[in-house]
Design an enzyme around this catalytic site. Structure first.
Site, PDB file in Angstrom:
ATOM      1  CB  CYS A   2      -0.877  -0.012   1.251  1.00 55.93           C
ATOM      2  SG  CYS A   2      -1.808  -1.532   1.426  1.00 55.93           S
ATOM      3  NE  ARG A  27       4.167   2.067  -1.505  1.00 60.73           N
ATOM      4  CZ  ARG A  27       5.360   1.646  -1.068  1.00 60.73           C
ATOM      5  NH1 ARG A  27       6.452   1.989  -1.720  1.00 60.73           N
ATOM      6  NH2 ARG A  27       5.475   0.903  -0.001  1.00 60.73           N
ATOM      7  CD1 TRP A  75      -2.827  -4.827  -4.841  1.00 62.19           C
ATOM      8  CD2 TRP A  75      -1.500  -5.878  -3.403  1.00 62.19           C
ATOM      9  NE1 TRP A  75      -2.523  -6.040  -5.380  1.00 62.19           N
ATOM     10  CE2 TRP A  75      -1.724  -6.718  -4.519  1.00 62.19           C
ATOM     11  CE3 TRP A  75      -0.694  -6.339  -2.386  1.00 62.19           C
ATOM     12  CZ2 TRP A  75      -1.163  -7.985  -4.643  1.00 62.19           C
ATOM     13  CZ3 TRP A  75      -0.129  -7.609  -2.491  1.00 62.19           C
ATOM     14  CH2 TRP A  75      -0.368  -8.417  -3.599  1.00 62.19           C
ATOM     15  CG  ASN A 101       2.331  -1.237   3.214  1.00 57.45           C
ATOM     16  OD1 ASN A 101       1.719  -2.232   2.832  1.00 57.45           O
ATOM     17  ND2 ASN A 101       3.375  -0.734   2.576  1.00 57.45           N
ATOM     18  N   GLY A 102       0.883  -3.677   5.396  1.00 59.66           N
ATOM     19  CA  GLY A 102       1.391  -4.933   5.955  1.00 59.66           C
ATOM     20  C   GLY A 102       0.250  -5.843   6.355  1.00 59.66           C
ATOM     21  CD  GLU A 487      11.253  -8.845 -18.110  1.00 60.82           C
ATOM     22  OE1 GLU A 487      10.959  -9.684 -17.234  1.00 60.82           O
ATOM     23  OE2 GLU A 487      10.886  -7.648 -18.065  1.00 60.82           O
ATOM     24  CE  LYS A 491       7.948  -5.820 -17.875  1.00 63.15           C
ATOM     25  NZ  LYS A 491       8.625  -6.668 -16.970  1.00 63.15           N
ATOM     26  CD  GLU A 494       4.606  -7.224 -15.483  1.00 58.79           C
ATOM     27  OE1 GLU A 494       4.278  -7.100 -14.300  1.00 58.79           O
ATOM     28  OE2 GLU A 494       5.781  -7.154 -15.857  1.00 58.79           O
ATOM     29  CG  HIS A 510      12.133 -32.402 -25.431  1.00 57.04           C
ATOM     30  ND1 HIS A 510      12.535 -33.691 -25.706  1.00 57.04           N
ATOM     31  CD2 HIS A 510      13.200 -31.618 -25.714  1.00 57.04           C
ATOM     32  CE1 HIS A 510      13.791 -33.709 -26.093  1.00 57.04           C
ATOM     33  NE2 HIS A 510      14.223 -32.467 -26.102  1.00 57.04           N
ATOM     34  CE  LYS A 609       8.164  -0.648 -10.045  1.00 55.95           C
ATOM     35  NZ  LYS A 609       8.439  -1.224 -11.389  1.00 55.95           N
TER      36      LYS A 609
HETATM   37  C1  AGP Z   1       7.996  -7.022 -13.167  1.00 57.55           C
HETATM   38  O1  AGP Z   1       7.515  -6.363 -14.326  1.00 57.55           O
HETATM   39  C2  AGP Z   1       6.951  -7.173 -12.101  1.00 57.55           C
HETATM   40  N1  AGP Z   1       6.390  -5.946 -11.750  1.00 57.55           N
HETATM   41  C3  AGP Z   1       7.426  -8.021 -10.937  1.00 57.55           C
HETATM   42  O2  AGP Z   1       7.713  -9.299 -11.448  1.00 57.55           O
HETATM   43  C4  AGP Z   1       8.686  -7.526 -10.167  1.00 57.55           C
HETATM   44  O3  AGP Z   1       9.824  -7.650 -10.981  1.00 57.55           O
HETATM   45  C5  AGP Z   1       8.850  -8.413  -8.931  1.00 57.55           C
HETATM   46  O4  AGP Z   1       7.717  -8.220  -8.107  1.00 57.55           O
HETATM   47  C6  AGP Z   1      10.123  -8.104  -8.130  1.00 57.55           C
HETATM   48  O5  AGP Z   1      10.072  -6.789  -7.653  1.00 57.55           O
HETATM   49  P1  AGP Z   1      11.441  -6.165  -7.021  1.00 57.55           P
HETATM   50  O6  AGP Z   1      12.450  -6.115  -8.131  1.00 57.55           O
HETATM   51  O7  AGP Z   1      11.054  -4.806  -6.513  1.00 57.55           O
HETATM   52  O8  AGP Z   1      11.878  -7.092  -5.923  1.00 57.55           O
END
Ligand code: AGP
Length: 614
Positions: A2, A27, A75, A101-102, A487, A491, A494, A510, A609
């Site tokens: 959050c 966030r 969140w 937050n938490g 990756e 991208k 997500e 395979h 994030k």
């Molecule tokens: C990547 O596009 C995502 N947002 C997510 O996988 C991110 O890389 C992952 O949560 C790790 O975050 P960090 O690098 O802040 O630890």
């Protein structure tokens, strides 16, 4: 994860808090709210579900006034994202209000105890037990900070909180226990700020203090004190943040993600800044504290990370094993912490994390510490937990990354990994001064090569137009570019919600090749390297089954035109650095597909994030 903001000072506090929440909305965006002390000394709360725009509309219809306020973007973890569960939360007598937050892991028993004592709860959240406890302690005669201290002793799990009370209108109290996202104090002139993250308050002050776990702070307009949970005073370091506030805004770009993709040449220049000594052909990583004794002792490196950062670790394995001949294992942090890995005093454990606050990555680091490992970190957020935990670190220096989908943090972490591979290789006697000179020259050319890949944006837009209605996508790569296939798939999935998979191309026969038909676009990374011919063979196999192949190829490669349906050319790049350039088209292709699908690029559904909870 959050977002939290607090303010006390001469400005209109609700405006400052709302502006800060806008900078933190990445966030979490399930709900948002603000509480202020009005001129009658009463706590007034405005909150709403959904994006911050809903709260903003509420505030325009019914403005809040006051010189002290706290706010929150949520969140959701416990309690559905509804108005009733939105923060801030009030104690039942309306004298104390909280943002959090938490997770309170023992909230059920605390809630049962308080309910048995007559407390009436107004939400389904774990959070509310905190403010009800604090209000009861204050009703029993304790001050706000003492009530906070007593309350925190009841809580299990990681929490970051800010409390405000109508009975102490000239102060705010904040605290953190465990890794629940940071608490940053912004030190102004006759005004003070609290935030989960630097961008929320950077436009007002550059002087910041980062609370450690099990610390709390009491702030008033002209003073702040930091103490531990036993009330003992602490003298924290005051950091001066060098980021420019502009880097935390979109400017002429449509999305933060787009801005951050195009920011990568500059970000890589900043990452390299001060680390390459061309005069003496040497590379310096002073914050790593690499002593000859340590180099002698370390015989294995574990890389732990999550998501995109984990894929950076997979690339790092190739770089470090090739240049430094040090055995590297790469593991998801969420797996590492539970399978009793073979770690001891001769192991270095490197965490890669943009936010420096990812719960799984921090927990993996703490586990490694308990097994006597040396902790290293590659991290972007200055002052974050991951940076403070490590024995040695390599800041990414990418500047604030706001878009949930990580882009410049990924490429700058690859640069940091290459720098580390060169330094370790040199210290372990595997890289000569002449070779180090060549590596330094290759790194220096990288921003230009990335810039040239960015110039092809119109081509990626055309491909996005062609493929944005696809329902599935396959990304293939081999060797050091297999992680780039992973990756690229992440991208795409997500931010566009298209199902996408990254696969080692050699594995297609395979099983996965059964997926190939004319509805399955295949993006194959076929840039020039020792595995080129193997990749051409995979492209031919995919096309023989009706697959539509988009090939990522090296400029000047004419053969690929005969093999693939579409070709994206990237500049010729040294193989070990090719992932930094090869990922650029995949970032932009995903971005443009998502935009064409009307997706919320900077704040994709269900994501945050940084995942500061398990
Ligand atoms: C990547 O596009 C995502 N947002 C997510 O996988 C991110 O890389 C992952 O949560 C790790 O975050 P960090 O690098 O802040 O630890």
């Amino acid at each position: 994860m959050c977002g939290i903001v607090g303010y006390i000072g001469p400005r209109q506090a609700p405006d400052v808090v709302l502006q800060g929440l806008k900078r933190l909305e990445y966030r979490g965006y399930d709900s948002a709210g603000i509480a202020a002390l009005d001129d009658n000394g009463e706590i007034v709360v405005r909150r709403d579900v959904g994006k911050l725009a809903n709260l903003t509309a509420q505030l325009q219809a019914a403005p809040l006034d006051g010189r002290i306020a706290i706010g929150h973007t949520r969140w959701a973890t416990h309690g559905a994202p509804t108005q009733r569960n939105a923060h801030p939360h009030l104690g039942m007598n309306g004298r104390v209000v909280l943002v959090h937050n938490g997770i309170v892991e023992n909230y059920k028993e605390l809630r049962d105890e308080l309910t048995a004592e007559g407390v009436r709860f107004n939400s389904d959240t774990d959070t509310e037990v905190i403010v009800q406890l604090a209000e009861r302690y204050m009703a029993g005669g304790l001050s706000l900070d003492e009530a906070a201290r007593r309350t925190l002793r009841h809580l299990e799990g990681a929490s970051a909180i800010v409390l405000m009370s109508a009975d102490e209108p000239d102060r705010l109290v904040c605290a953190r226990i465990g890794n629940a996202g940071g608490i940053t104090l912004g030190l102004g002139d006759d005004e003070m700020f609290i935030a989960s993250d630097i961008p929320a308050i950077l436009e007002y002050t550059r002087r910041m203090v980062f609370l450690e776990s099990r610390q709390m702070a009491v702030i008033s307009t002209d003073n702040f004190t930091v103490m531990d949970l036993d009330g003992r005073a602490v003298s924290p370091k005051i950091h001066t943040i060098s980021w420019d506030p502009v880097s935390a805004v979109k400017g002429e770009f449509k999305h933060f993600m787009q801005k951050e993709i195009f920011d990568q040449p500059r970000a890589i220049i900043d990452t390299l800044g001060g680390r390459i000594d061309h005069e003496n052909s040497s590379i310096h990583l002073p914050e790593m504290n690499l002593t000859p004794e340590l180099i002698e002792r370390i015989d294995k490196l574990f890389i732990v990370a999550c998501g995109t950062s984990y894929y950076a670790g997979l690339v790092g394995k190739y770089m470090i094993e090739t240049l430094a001949r040090l055995p590297v294992e790469v593991e998801y942090a969420s797996e590492f912490r539970y399978y009793n890995p073979i770690v001891d005093g001769r192991t270095a454990v490197l965490s890669i994390t943009q936010s420096g606050e990812t719960a799984d990555t921090l927990a993996a680091s703490e586990q490694a510490r308990s097994q006597e490992a040396t902790l290293w970190s590659i991290v972007n957020a200055i002052g974050s937990q991951s940076m403070r935990l490590a024995d040695g670190s390599i800041p990414m220096h990418a500047g604030p990354e706001i878009g949930v989908a990580s882009t410049k943090a990924f490429t700058t972490s690859l640069v940091d990994l290459y720098l580390l591979a060169c330094v370790l290789g040199n210290l372990r006697g595997h890289i000569s001064p002449a070779e180090l000179r060549r590596h330094a020259a290759d790194l220096t050319r990288l921003p230009t090569l990335v810039g040239r890949a960015l110039e092809k944006d119109a081509e990626y837009q055309a491909l996005a137009e062609r493929f944005h209605k696809a329902r599935n996508f396959l990304f293939l790569g081999r060797g050091i570019n297999y992680p780039i296939a992973l990756e690229g798939a992440l991208k795409l999935k997500e931010i566009s919600y298209i199902h996408a998979e990254g696969y080692p191309a050699g594995e297609m026969k395979h099983g996965p090749i059964a997926l190939i038909d004319e509805t399955m676009p295949v993006l194959a990374i076929v840039t020039k390297n020792a595995l080129y011919d193997k990749m051409i063979s995979q492209v031919q196999q995919a096309r023989a089954r009706g697959g539509i192949v988009i090939a990522l190829a090296t400029e000047g490669d004419e053969q690929i035109r005969q093999e693939a349906d579409h070709v994206i050319y990237v500049p010729d790049t040294p193989p070990l650095l090719s992932p930094v350039v090869n990922v650029i088209p995949l970032q932009l292709l995903s971005y443009h597909i998502a935009v064409r699908r009307g997706a919320d690029v900077d704040q994709p559904r269900n994501l945050a994030k940084s995942v500061t909870v398990e």
